[in-house]
Design an enzyme around this catalytic site. Structure first.
Site, PDB file in Angstrom:
ATOM      1  N   HIS A  91      11.693  25.367  52.859  1.00 19.01           N
ATOM      2  CA  HIS A  91      11.883  23.964  53.305  1.00 19.01           C
ATOM      3  C   HIS A  91      11.271  23.732  54.694  1.00 19.01           C
ATOM      4  O   HIS A  91      11.819  22.986  55.506  1.00 19.01           O
ATOM      5  CB  HIS A  91      13.372  23.589  53.329  1.00 19.01           C
ATOM      6  CG  HIS A  91      14.031  23.624  51.994  1.00 19.01           C
ATOM      7  ND1 HIS A  91      14.182  22.510  51.196  1.00 19.01           N
ATOM      8  CD2 HIS A  91      14.585  24.650  51.296  1.00 19.01           C
ATOM      9  CE1 HIS A  91      14.806  22.849  50.070  1.00 19.01           C
ATOM     10  NE2 HIS A  91      15.061  24.143  50.101  1.00 19.01           N
ATOM     11  N   ASN A 163      19.430  19.310  46.761  1.00 19.81           N
ATOM     12  CA  ASN A 163      18.042  19.153  46.316  1.00 19.81           C
ATOM     13  C   ASN A 163      17.922  17.911  45.445  1.00 19.81           C
ATOM     14  O   ASN A 163      18.934  17.308  45.080  1.00 19.81           O
ATOM     15  CB  ASN A 163      17.618  20.374  45.486  1.00 19.81           C
ATOM     16  CG  ASN A 163      17.229  21.567  46.345  1.00 19.81           C
ATOM     17  OD1 ASN A 163      16.942  21.432  47.532  1.00 19.81           O
ATOM     18  ND2 ASN A 163      17.224  22.739  45.744  1.00 19.81           N
ATOM     19  N   HIS A 355      24.017  23.831  57.265  1.00 22.85           N
ATOM     20  CA  HIS A 355      24.749  25.027  56.846  1.00 22.85           C
ATOM     21  C   HIS A 355      25.764  24.625  55.778  1.00 22.85           C
ATOM     22  O   HIS A 355      26.603  23.747  56.014  1.00 22.85           O
ATOM     23  CB  HIS A 355      25.457  25.633  58.062  1.00 22.85           C
ATOM     24  CG  HIS A 355      26.305  26.828  57.764  1.00 22.85           C
ATOM     25  ND1 HIS A 355      26.105  27.631  56.667  1.00 22.85           N
ATOM     26  CD2 HIS A 355      27.368  27.363  58.422  1.00 22.85           C
ATOM     27  CE1 HIS A 355      27.007  28.601  56.669  1.00 22.85           C
ATOM     28  NE2 HIS A 355      27.782  28.459  57.713  1.00 22.85           N
TER      29      HIS A 355
HETATM   30 FE1  HDD Z   1      18.602  26.796  50.765  1.00 26.28          FE
HETATM   31  C1  HDD Z   1      17.162  25.713  53.611  1.00 26.28           C
HETATM   32  C2  HDD Z   1      18.799  23.567  49.595  1.00 26.28           C
HETATM   33  C3  HDD Z   1      19.771  27.938  47.734  1.00 26.28           C
HETATM   34  C4  HDD Z   1      18.770  29.899  52.010  1.00 26.28           C
HETATM   35  N1  HDD Z   1      18.069  24.993  51.462  1.00 26.28           N
HETATM   36  C5  HDD Z   1      17.494  24.742  52.666  1.00 26.28           C
HETATM   37  C6  HDD Z   1      17.264  23.344  52.816  1.00 26.28           C
HETATM   38  C7  HDD Z   1      17.726  22.744  51.689  1.00 26.28           C
HETATM   39  C8  HDD Z   1      18.235  23.775  50.834  1.00 26.28           C
HETATM   40  C9  HDD Z   1      17.707  21.270  51.374  1.00 26.28           C
HETATM   41  C10 HDD Z   1      16.602  22.687  54.011  1.00 26.28           C
HETATM   42  C11 HDD Z   1      17.602  22.284  55.030  1.00 26.28           C
HETATM   43  C12 HDD Z   1      16.901  21.588  56.162  1.00 26.28           C
HETATM   44  O1  HDD Z   1      16.346  20.515  55.938  1.00 26.28           O
HETATM   45  O2  HDD Z   1      16.922  22.143  57.258  1.00 26.28           O
HETATM   46  N2  HDD Z   1      19.095  25.934  48.990  1.00 26.28           N
HETATM   47  C13 HDD Z   1      19.200  24.591  48.747  1.00 26.28           C
HETATM   48  C14 HDD Z   1      19.826  24.381  47.461  1.00 26.28           C
HETATM   49  C15 HDD Z   1      20.090  25.601  46.942  1.00 26.28           C
HETATM   50  C16 HDD Z   1      19.640  26.587  47.899  1.00 26.28           C
HETATM   51  C17 HDD Z   1      20.141  23.028  46.867  1.00 26.28           C
HETATM   52  C18 HDD Z   1      20.743  25.962  45.649  1.00 26.28           C
HETATM   53  C19 HDD Z   1      21.582  25.215  45.021  1.00 26.28           C
HETATM   54  N3  HDD Z   1      19.137  28.601  49.986  1.00 26.28           N
HETATM   55  C20 HDD Z   1      19.620  28.850  48.736  1.00 26.28           C
HETATM   56  C21 HDD Z   1      19.996  30.243  48.640  1.00 26.28           C
HETATM   57  C22 HDD Z   1      19.727  30.804  49.855  1.00 26.28           C
HETATM   58  C23 HDD Z   1      19.186  29.753  50.687  1.00 26.28           C
HETATM   59  C24 HDD Z   1      20.586  30.905  47.412  1.00 26.28           C
HETATM   60  C25 HDD Z   1      19.926  32.218  50.323  1.00 26.28           C
HETATM   61  C26 HDD Z   1      20.760  33.075  49.817  1.00 26.28           C
HETATM   62  N4  HDD Z   1      17.993  27.669  52.476  1.00 26.28           N
HETATM   63  C27 HDD Z   1      18.213  28.951  52.789  1.00 26.28           C
HETATM   64  C28 HDD Z   1      17.803  29.295  54.201  1.00 26.28           C
HETATM   65  C29 HDD Z   1      17.298  27.922  54.728  1.00 26.28           C
HETATM   66  C30 HDD Z   1      17.460  27.030  53.532  1.00 26.28           C
HETATM   67  C31 HDD Z   1      16.895  30.456  54.338  1.00 26.28           C
HETATM   68  C32 HDD Z   1      15.923  27.877  55.372  1.00 26.28           C
HETATM   69  C33 HDD Z   1      16.099  27.132  56.643  1.00 26.28           C
HETATM   70  C34 HDD Z   1      17.522  26.933  56.786  1.00 26.28           C
HETATM   71  O3  HDD Z   1      18.170  27.468  55.732  1.00 26.28           O
HETATM   72  O4  HDD Z   1      18.073  26.380  57.705  1.00 26.28           O
HETATM   73  O5  HDD Z   1      18.894  29.750  54.912  1.00 26.28           O
END
Ligand code: HDD
Length: 701
Positions: A91, A163, A355
């Protein structure tokens, strides 16, 4: 109306200009934080030392070597060298807006969360994003879109990190690095950027069949939204709500766009990636500037908190499953209005930290293993991205609720904490130091739930169903939507170098629907394998995006083609009519400047050179230039026609369409004599249908 711009002002003098007269030092409160607020009207160093020159480094003579004692040069370059922070691992590419969430109050019986009680208004910040691309990648690529909302409630921040698709590729968060490594560019050459049309993605999802349902969504029109304002949002997981009596229910969160759910067509998405890579970002900011806020309603599917946490046989802990709206209605509980653009991209959009663990009393997570891993990941990732544990002090992340924690020190600490007892219990605490809250003081108390079970690495048996809901999704699509899905699979798999991957993926599709598999196989020129697809899946019509009645056109862009001599009065009337509906009219002419008729004139907003069809939801040719022809205009109109968008003309503007080879008898062509109410009403209704799909084939299911 073009986006509002601030009035230009005289350029700031460069350091070569004469120095300003000496000024009295400004009165400034004592304290570290205030110094960062850019309060001086004169240029200073970060230490507040006034600077006479920022264009020349300090040298031994005009041609001499630079000198180490140039503190300004060293500070300026050092700071610049460190301006970037690591982009989000997923993202990375996003755009955001501020707004307000207003609760309708009808959720008060199922949750005690204060921001969902009647009449409450809560400030919010929403960041939309793509998943796979780097920060500088294009907006319109085929991908999942993030829809992350931070509610600054008076009980603390609540983040709904969702999402635009209601399911996910994996059932357990431990697989997240796998799906992302497969989707990101190949590690050897770092290509392709921001897309799944490559071997490693299809290698993984063809072997990992729990991704199938989500892959269907990604290959559907949902993967290429028209704009952020026309996307649905989903919390994906099942959450647990708790009311004032400590009663619980299970819910799924939905965002329903007031503007309807609409997408680009694939060719448009590809064109936009070249002609305007910032297409969605620009649309978001321009729409807000033009006075057309984005609006979404928050919906809840409310289900009993049963022992087995299933609903109508659907495992609510499995994030690859939806609950069809026909089985459980989405109840609308509040409205989100996004009406303010960020002031500074880095400070707000880049530094915002979402978060999934930011919860408020009355909203809890469930045991969905995808969510459980997310609870760890979002906090952890900020430590690298934002450089330490104090990112909650950044203005965009600061709760609006009062804060009093015993967290101390660390990188980028900006608070000057008082007292000697940042621990509990203590006997040395002073007035103003925190004591734990009681339940009746709004403390977040987890609902007591029995947790037991053997320590295993295993899934529940129900998670083994990977195809039934993919089949349901396919069955719910109209013919035109299915055609798009077939094209998307064919396009993406055609981009794979490895034949066995294509063949394996066809084997997966054979377990979804025979007609899907056969059509994709035909496109790839491969034999269609047989499978065991679900027989007669029950469609969910709510999943289709095709509308039969016109929706709102707020935020839509309508181009009007004209040249000198055009019916300027008609253009003015048309502008008023579409602006009254929240849409934007742009005057497009062969060249820039103004177009004239008699003593009247209007400014040109786009020229044939600077515009493509992708920028318009509809194009209208004005009366007055019947002989207007231009190869670029022919391309523009031809693309609009192929993309099933509304094409219109009034008076002798029709001749321009005919000369460009447009079939004026086709669906979605709006012709009239003059700009009058019936004509603009017909035009607005046609744009409100989004596309004239009949031009490309049947739309029925
Ligand atoms: Fe995630 C970012 C949505 C599964 C780990 N995620 C992130 C963002 C969105 C989502 C919208 C961007 C937030 C922003 O604008 O800063 N992610 C989802 C959805 C998931 C999902 C809807 C499943 C239903 N994500 C998911 C899993 C993991 C992560 C299973 C790790 C185990 N996601 C992250 C992250 C991010 C992230 C690496 C990257 C930047 C951040 O968090 O702040 O932690």
């Amino acid at each position: 109306m073009p986006p509002k711009r601030k009035a230009s002002r005289a350029p700031r003098r460069s350091s070569a200009a004469p120095a300003a007269p000496a000024r009295q030092p400004e009165e400034r409160p004592v304290g570290a934080a205030e110094g960062r607020l850019q309060t001086s009207s004169l240029l200073t160093t970060a230490q507040g030392v006034r600077l006479p020159d920022t264009d020349h480094s300090l040298k031994a003579g005009p041609r001499g070597p630079s000198l180490m004692d140039d503190f300004h040069l060293r500070e300026k370059i050092t700071h610049f060298d460190h301006e970037r922070i690591p982009e989000r691992v997923v993202h990375a590419r996003g755009a955001a807006a501020h707004g307000t969430f207003t609760a309708y109050g009808n959720a008060g019986s199922v949750t005690r969360a204060g921001f969902l009680q009647r009449g409450r208004e809560t400030p919010v910040f929403v960041r939309f994003s793509t998943v796979l691309g780097s920060r500088g990648s294009a907006d319109t690529v085929r991908d999942v879109r993030g829809f992350a909302t931070k509610f600054y409630t008076d009980e603390g921040n609540f983040d709904l990190v969702g999402n635009n698709m209601p399911v996910f590729f994996i059932q357990d968060g431990i697989k997240f690095p796998d799906i992302i490594h497969a989707g990101k560019p190949h590690p050897d050459r770092e290509i392709p950027q921001a897309q799944t049309a490559h071997d490693t993605f299809w290698d993984f999802v063809s072997l990992h069949t729990e991704a199938t349902h989500h892959v269907l969504w990604a290959m559907s029109d949902r993967g290429i939204p028209r704009s952020y304002r026309t996307m649905e949002g989903f919390g994906v997981h099942t959450f647990r709500l708790v009311n004032a009596e400590n009663e619980t229910c299970l819910v799924k969160f939905h965002w329903k766009p007031v503007a309807g759910v609409h997408s680009l067509v694939w060719e448009e998405a590809q064109l936009a990636a070249g002609t305007d890579p910032d297409f969605h970002r620009r649309d978001l900011a321009d729409g807000i500037d033009a006075g057309a806020p984005l609006e979404f309603e928050l919906g809840l599917q409310i289900m009993p908190d049963s022992d087995d946490q299933t609903f109508e046989g659907i495992d609510l802990l499995d994030p690859t499953k939806i609950v069809p709206e026909e089985l459980c209605e989405v109840q609308l509980v509040g409205k989100l209005t996004l009406d303010r653009n960020p002031t500074n991209y880095f400070a707000e959009t880049e530094q915002v930290a979402f978060h999934t663990g930011n919860l408020v009393s009355g909203i809890e997570v469930t045991d969905d293993p995808l969510m459980q891993a997310r609870l760890f990941s979002y906090l952890d990732t900020q430590l690298t991205r934002l450089g330490g544990p104090n990112f909650t002090q950044l203005p965009i992340n600061c709760p609006h609720a009062a804060v009093n924690d015993n967290l101390r020190d660390g990188m980028h600490q900006t608070a000057v904490h008082r007292g000697v007892a940042p621990y509990l219990p203590n006997s040395l605490g002073q007035e103003g130091e925190p004591v734990p809250a009681e339940v009746d003081e709004g403390a977040f108390v987890h609902v007591p739930r029995e947790v037991s079970g053997p320590k295993v690495r295993a899934n529940p048996a129900s998670f083994a169903d990977h195809f039934s809901q993919a089949a349901l999704f396919w069955a719910s699509m109209t013919a035109i939507e299915r055609a798009h899905i077939v094209e998307a699979f064919t396009f993406e798999l055609s981009k794979c170098y490895e034949q066995p991957i294509r063949e394996r993926m066809l084997g997966v599709l054979a377990n979804v629907a025979t007609d899907l598999c056969t059509a994709v196989a035909a496109g790839l020129g491969l034999p269609a394998p047989s499978g065991t697809p679900a027989t007669d899946p029950v469609p969910s019509p709510a999943l289709s995006q095709i509308v039969e009645t016109p929706g709102p056109i707020a935020g839509r862009v309508i181009g009007v083609i004209a040249d000198d001599g055009a019916d300027l009065a008609g253009i003015t009337k048309l502008r008023r009519a579409v602006e009254a509906k929240g849409a934007v009219l742009r005057l497009v002419a062969p060249s820039g400047g103004t177009i004239k008729r008699g003593r009247s004139s209007q400014p040109v907003e786009r020229t044939f050179l600077t515009t493509r069809s992708i920028e318009y939801d509809a194009v209208v040719v004005a009366a007055g230039n019947p002989t207007l022809t231009d190869p670029r205009l022919t391309v523009l109109l031809g693309e609009l026609f192929r993309h099933c968008k509304v094409i219109a003309a009034w008076g002798d503007g029709v001749d321009v369409l005919t000369a460009a080879g447009i079939d004026t008898t086709a669906p979605g062509i709006v012709l009239g004599d003059t700009i009058a109410k019936p004509y603009t009403t017909e035009l607005v209704a046609a744009v409100g249908l989004h596309r004239a799909w009949d031009r490309s084939g049947p739309t029925s299911r």
